[in-house]
Write a protein that holds these residues in place. Structure first.
Motif, PDB file in Angstrom:
ATOM      1  N   ILE A 189      54.798  33.602  33.791  1.00  0.00           N
ATOM      2  CA  ILE A 189      53.434  34.150  33.831  1.00  0.00           C
ATOM      3  C   ILE A 189      53.400  35.518  33.140  1.00  0.00           C
ATOM      4  CG2 ILE A 189      51.586  34.981  35.335  1.00  0.00           C
ATOM      5  CD1 ILE A 189      51.854  31.936  35.241  1.00  0.00           C
ATOM      6  N   ARG A 190      54.435  36.344  33.391  1.00  0.00           N
ATOM      7  CA  ARG A 190      54.491  37.646  32.725  1.00  0.00           C
ATOM      8  C   ARG A 190      54.600  37.489  31.218  1.00  0.00           C
ATOM      9  NH1 ARG A 190      57.890  39.188  37.042  1.00  0.00           N
ATOM     10  NH2 ARG A 190      59.747  38.993  35.714  1.00  0.00           N
ATOM     11  N   ALA A 191      55.334  36.475  30.767  1.00  0.00           N
ATOM     12  CA  ALA A 191      55.460  36.230  29.329  1.00  0.00           C
ATOM     13  C   ALA A 191      54.102  35.899  28.716  1.00  0.00           C
ATOM     14  CB  ALA A 191      56.453  35.096  29.074  1.00  0.00           C
ATOM     15  N   MET A 192      53.302  35.103  29.435  1.00  0.00           N
ATOM     16  CA  MET A 192      51.960  34.785  28.952  1.00  0.00           C
ATOM     17  C   MET A 192      51.096  36.038  28.916  1.00  0.00           C
ATOM     18  SD  MET A 192      51.115  31.161  30.877  1.00  0.00           S
ATOM     19  CE  MET A 192      49.475  31.105  30.144  1.00  0.00           C
ATOM     20  N   PHE A 220      49.192  37.795  25.702  1.00  0.00           N
ATOM     21  CA  PHE A 220      47.756  38.083  25.644  1.00  0.00           C
ATOM     22  C   PHE A 220      47.474  39.584  25.616  1.00  0.00           C
ATOM     23  CE2 PHE A 220      47.202  33.826  27.825  1.00  0.00           C
ATOM     24  CZ  PHE A 220      46.648  33.207  26.716  1.00  0.00           C
ATOM     25  N   GLY A 221      48.380  40.351  26.209  1.00  0.00           N
ATOM     26  CA  GLY A 221      48.125  41.784  26.345  1.00  0.00           C
ATOM     27  C   GLY A 221      47.154  42.087  27.464  1.00  0.00           C
ATOM     28  N   LYS A 222      46.963  41.111  28.354  1.00  0.00           N
ATOM     29  CA  LYS A 222      46.027  41.276  29.472  1.00  0.00           C
ATOM     30  C   LYS A 222      46.591  40.544  30.691  1.00  0.00           C
ATOM     31  CE  LYS A 222      41.852  41.520  26.618  1.00  0.00           C
ATOM     32  NZ  LYS A 222      40.510  40.940  26.384  1.00  0.00           N
ATOM     33  N   PRO A 223      46.332  41.043  31.906  1.00  0.00           N
ATOM     34  CA  PRO A 223      46.813  40.349  33.113  1.00  0.00           C
ATOM     35  C   PRO A 223      45.998  39.095  33.392  1.00  0.00           C
ATOM     36  CG  PRO A 223      45.506  42.259  33.729  1.00  0.00           C
ATOM     37  CD  PRO A 223      45.652  42.315  32.230  1.00  0.00           C
ATOM     38  N   LEU A 224      46.673  38.084  33.918  1.00  0.00           N
ATOM     39  CA  LEU A 224      46.010  36.838  34.295  1.00  0.00           C
ATOM     40  C   LEU A 224      45.706  36.800  35.792  1.00  0.00           C
ATOM     41  CD1 LEU A 224      48.254  34.414  32.212  1.00  0.00           C
ATOM     42  CD2 LEU A 224      45.823  34.870  31.798  1.00  0.00           C
ATOM     43  N   PHE A 225      46.517  37.531  36.578  1.00  0.00           N
ATOM     44  CA  PHE A 225      46.366  37.501  38.026  1.00  0.00           C
ATOM     45  C   PHE A 225      46.400  38.912  38.605  1.00  0.00           C
ATOM     46  CE2 PHE A 225      48.294  33.386  37.038  1.00  0.00           C
ATOM     47  CZ  PHE A 225      47.481  32.515  37.740  1.00  0.00           C
ATOM     48  N   LYS A 226      45.679  39.064  39.726  1.00  0.00           N
ATOM     49  CA  LYS A 226      45.833  40.247  40.576  1.00  0.00           C
ATOM     50  C   LYS A 226      46.810  39.853  41.676  1.00  0.00           C
ATOM     51  CE  LYS A 226      40.939  41.405  39.966  1.00  0.00           C
ATOM     52  NZ  LYS A 226      39.627  41.522  40.681  1.00  0.00           N
ATOM     53  N   ARG A 227      47.805  40.657  41.926  1.00  0.00           N
ATOM     54  CA  ARG A 227      48.857  40.298  42.875  1.00  0.00           C
ATOM     55  C   ARG A 227      48.726  41.070  44.176  1.00  0.00           C
ATOM     56  NH1 ARG A 227      50.420  39.827  37.790  1.00  0.00           N
ATOM     57  NH2 ARG A 227      51.842  38.141  37.163  1.00  0.00           N
ATOM     58  N   THR A 228      48.908  40.366  45.290  1.00  0.00           N
ATOM     59  CA  THR A 228      49.018  40.993  46.602  1.00  0.00           C
ATOM     60  C   THR A 228      50.408  40.655  47.138  1.00  0.00           C
ATOM     61  OG1 THR A 228      48.133  39.076  47.771  1.00  0.00           O
ATOM     62  CG2 THR A 228      46.547  40.696  46.962  1.00  0.00           C
ATOM     63  N   SER A 229      50.654  40.900  48.419  1.00  0.00           N
ATOM     64  CA  SER A 229      51.996  40.654  48.960  1.00  0.00           C
ATOM     65  C   SER A 229      52.370  39.183  48.909  1.00  0.00           C
ATOM     66  CB  SER A 229      52.085  41.159  50.400  1.00  0.00           C
ATOM     67  OG  SER A 229      51.100  40.521  51.201  1.00  0.00           O
ATOM     68  N   LEU A 244      49.630  36.456  48.076  1.00  0.00           N
ATOM     69  CA  LEU A 244      48.646  35.666  47.349  1.00  0.00           C
ATOM     70  C   LEU A 244      48.405  36.256  45.968  1.00  0.00           C
ATOM     71  CD1 LEU A 244      45.998  35.068  50.154  1.00  0.00           C
ATOM     72  CD2 LEU A 244      47.743  33.483  49.364  1.00  0.00           C
ATOM     73  N   VAL A 245      47.895  35.443  45.067  1.00  0.00           N
ATOM     74  CA  VAL A 245      47.461  35.932  43.766  1.00  0.00           C
ATOM     75  C   VAL A 245      46.017  35.507  43.547  1.00  0.00           C
ATOM     76  CG1 VAL A 245      49.757  35.922  42.715  1.00  0.00           C
ATOM     77  CG2 VAL A 245      48.338  33.872  42.608  1.00  0.00           C
ATOM     78  N   GLU A 246      45.321  36.268  42.750  1.00  0.00           N
ATOM     79  CA  GLU A 246      43.916  35.993  42.454  1.00  0.00           C
ATOM     80  C   GLU A 246      43.699  36.167  40.956  1.00  0.00           C
ATOM     81  OE1 GLU A 246      39.537  37.998  43.401  1.00  0.00           O
ATOM     82  OE2 GLU A 246      41.295  38.499  44.641  1.00  0.00           O
ATOM     83  N   LEU A 247      42.952  35.268  40.358  1.00  0.00           N
ATOM     84  CA  LEU A 247      42.699  35.342  38.924  1.00  0.00           C
ATOM     85  C   LEU A 247      41.912  36.605  38.582  1.00  0.00           C
ATOM     86  CD1 LEU A 247      41.726  31.646  38.142  1.00  0.00           C
ATOM     87  CD2 LEU A 247      43.669  32.868  37.154  1.00  0.00           C
ATOM     88  N   THR A 248      42.310  37.251  37.486  1.00  0.00           N
ATOM     89  CA  THR A 248      41.497  38.333  36.939  1.00  0.00           C
ATOM     90  C   THR A 248      40.302  37.714  36.222  1.00  0.00           C
ATOM     91  OG1 THR A 248      42.711  38.319  34.849  1.00  0.00           O
ATOM     92  CG2 THR A 248      43.553  39.758  36.608  1.00  0.00           C
ATOM     93  N   ARG A 249      39.415  38.545  35.743  1.00  0.00           N
ATOM     94  CA  ARG A 249      38.269  38.003  34.990  1.00  0.00           C
ATOM     95  C   ARG A 249      38.746  37.288  33.739  1.00  0.00           C
ATOM     96  NH1 ARG A 249      32.888  41.369  32.922  1.00  0.00           N
ATOM     97  NH2 ARG A 249      31.900  39.592  31.857  1.00  0.00           N
ATOM     98  N   PHE A 250      39.740  37.885  33.071  1.00  0.00           N
ATOM     99  CA  PHE A 250      40.294  37.231  31.879  1.00  0.00           C
ATOM    100  C   PHE A 250      40.967  35.915  32.255  1.00  0.00           C
ATOM    101  CE2 PHE A 250      43.904  36.418  29.027  1.00  0.00           C
ATOM    102  CZ  PHE A 250      43.241  36.321  27.808  1.00  0.00           C
ATOM    103  N   GLY A 251      41.709  35.913  33.367  1.00  0.00           N
ATOM    104  CA  GLY A 251      42.354  34.692  33.821  1.00  0.00           C
ATOM    105  C   GLY A 251      41.345  33.596  34.131  1.00  0.00           C
ATOM    106  N   SER A 252      40.230  33.960  34.765  1.00  0.00           N
ATOM    107  CA  SER A 252      39.185  32.986  35.072  1.00  0.00           C
ATOM    108  C   SER A 252      38.568  32.417  33.807  1.00  0.00           C
ATOM    109  CB  SER A 252      38.102  33.632  35.939  1.00  0.00           C
ATOM    110  OG  SER A 252      38.623  34.032  37.189  1.00  0.00           O
TER     111      SER A 252
END
Length: 309
Positions: free
Chosen positions: A36-39, A43-52, A54-62
């Motif tokens: 996922i980090r490689a992707m 892109f130069g942008k995060p795909l997920f917001k990370r918590t302890s 769970l993960v949640e899609l960023t706007r770009f990821g969505s």
């Protein structure tokens, strides 16, 4: 972009948990995280917001998710249509492999199969041992590499023939911060107080008894080495696994420790008696014969018979 990473992104986006996604994908959580980090780096942008946990899609990821799903579906479509043509299936060697033993020396087997069947494609299918033998009976697989289980019908007079493929031993998988992580070897009695993650029925009755005599009742039951290692990574307990199979899923978060006494794990090549004349099966049997002779020669060099008392 690596296409398999797209599928991993889609699965993670659907379940929103690295641990659960890695189980579904049969890879370690650390490998999934790296992909996922490689992707994201590409892109130069995060795909997920990370918590302890769970993960949640960023706007770009969505925004990217529907395109990723279309690409994954397109890959499945062309794979199904182009690789499933009848004229091509006639030149396919299908090998069924148990989830527990999927990496057992398959790489050393490939040159033999390719040399003896240069115009064939090799297809490897992972399944549970019981499903594999059913595939074999239905001619959906040319051969399978798996452990024995109670009720399997093999033998010289049976429908299914068996040849020993290799032997392995068990190791203990513990978190990197575990009290035994610095040890070279442990006795199974030292694990009696640890929560235990059990790999199905392991590989045979002897192994199951070996575990159940001392260890606590399993807190978690899994069917794949990757799943067991994921749970150990997350701190749910320790596990006992076949060393060769587990090596492919080892991460920095876990440590492998040898057992002072370990039963032998036997893995077998199974094939239908009526298909023993097929070139692929003959090639594998010859490979096993040569390998067995080589091992025997190393253990008993010419001129050195067994020691006499």
């Amino acid at each position: 972009m690596i296409l398999s990473y797209l599928n991993e992104f889609v699965v993670l986006a659907q379940v929103c948990k690295y641990h659960e996604a890695s189980e579904l994908l049969y890879i370690s959580t650390s490998s999934l995280s790296k992909h996922i980090r490689a992707m994201e780096n590409e892109f130069g942008k995060p795909l997920f917001k990370r918590t302890s946990r769970l993960v949640e899609l960023t706007r770009f990821g969505s925004d990217f998710l529907p395109y990723a799903m279309k690409m994954v579906e397109l890959q499945r479509e062309y794979t199904d249509k182009l690789l499933a043509r009848p004229e091509e299936n006639e030149n396919v060697i299908t090998i069924g492999v148990s989830f527990k033993v999927t990496v057992y020396n398959l790489m050393t087997l490939m040159p033999t199969l390719k040399k003896s069947n240069p115009n064939h494609r090799i297809q490897i299918i992972e399944q549970e041992a019981r499903q594999l033998t059913e595939m074999l009976k239905k001619d959906e697989a040319d051969m399978v590499i798996t452990e024995f289980y109670e009720g399997i019908d093999v033998g010289n007079s049976g429908e299914i023939q068996a040849e020993r493929f290799l032997a392995d031993r068990l190791i203990v998988v513990v978190p990197a911060n575990h009290r035994l992580a610095g040890r070279d070897c442990v006795a199974i009695e030292e694990l009696k107080d640890d929560p235990y993650i059990h790999l199905g029925n392991m590989l045979n009755g002897n192994t199951l008894n070996f575990n159940s005599e001392v260890l606590r009742a399993p807190t978690i039951m899994v069917s794949h080495c990757a799943q067991a290692i994921n749970f150990v990574e997350e701190g749910f307990g320790i596990s006992i696994l076949p060393k060769t199979a587990a090596m492919s899923f080892k991460t920095d978060a876990v440590v492998f420790v040898d057992l002072d006494v370990s039963p032998q794990i036997s893995i077998f090549l199974l094939y239908k008696k009526e298909n023993s004349g097929r070139s692929a099966i003959r090639a594998v049997l010859e490979y096993l014969r040569i390998r067995s002779a080589s091992i025997s020669e190393k253990e008993n060099p010419p001129g050195e018979g067994p020691s006499k008392s």
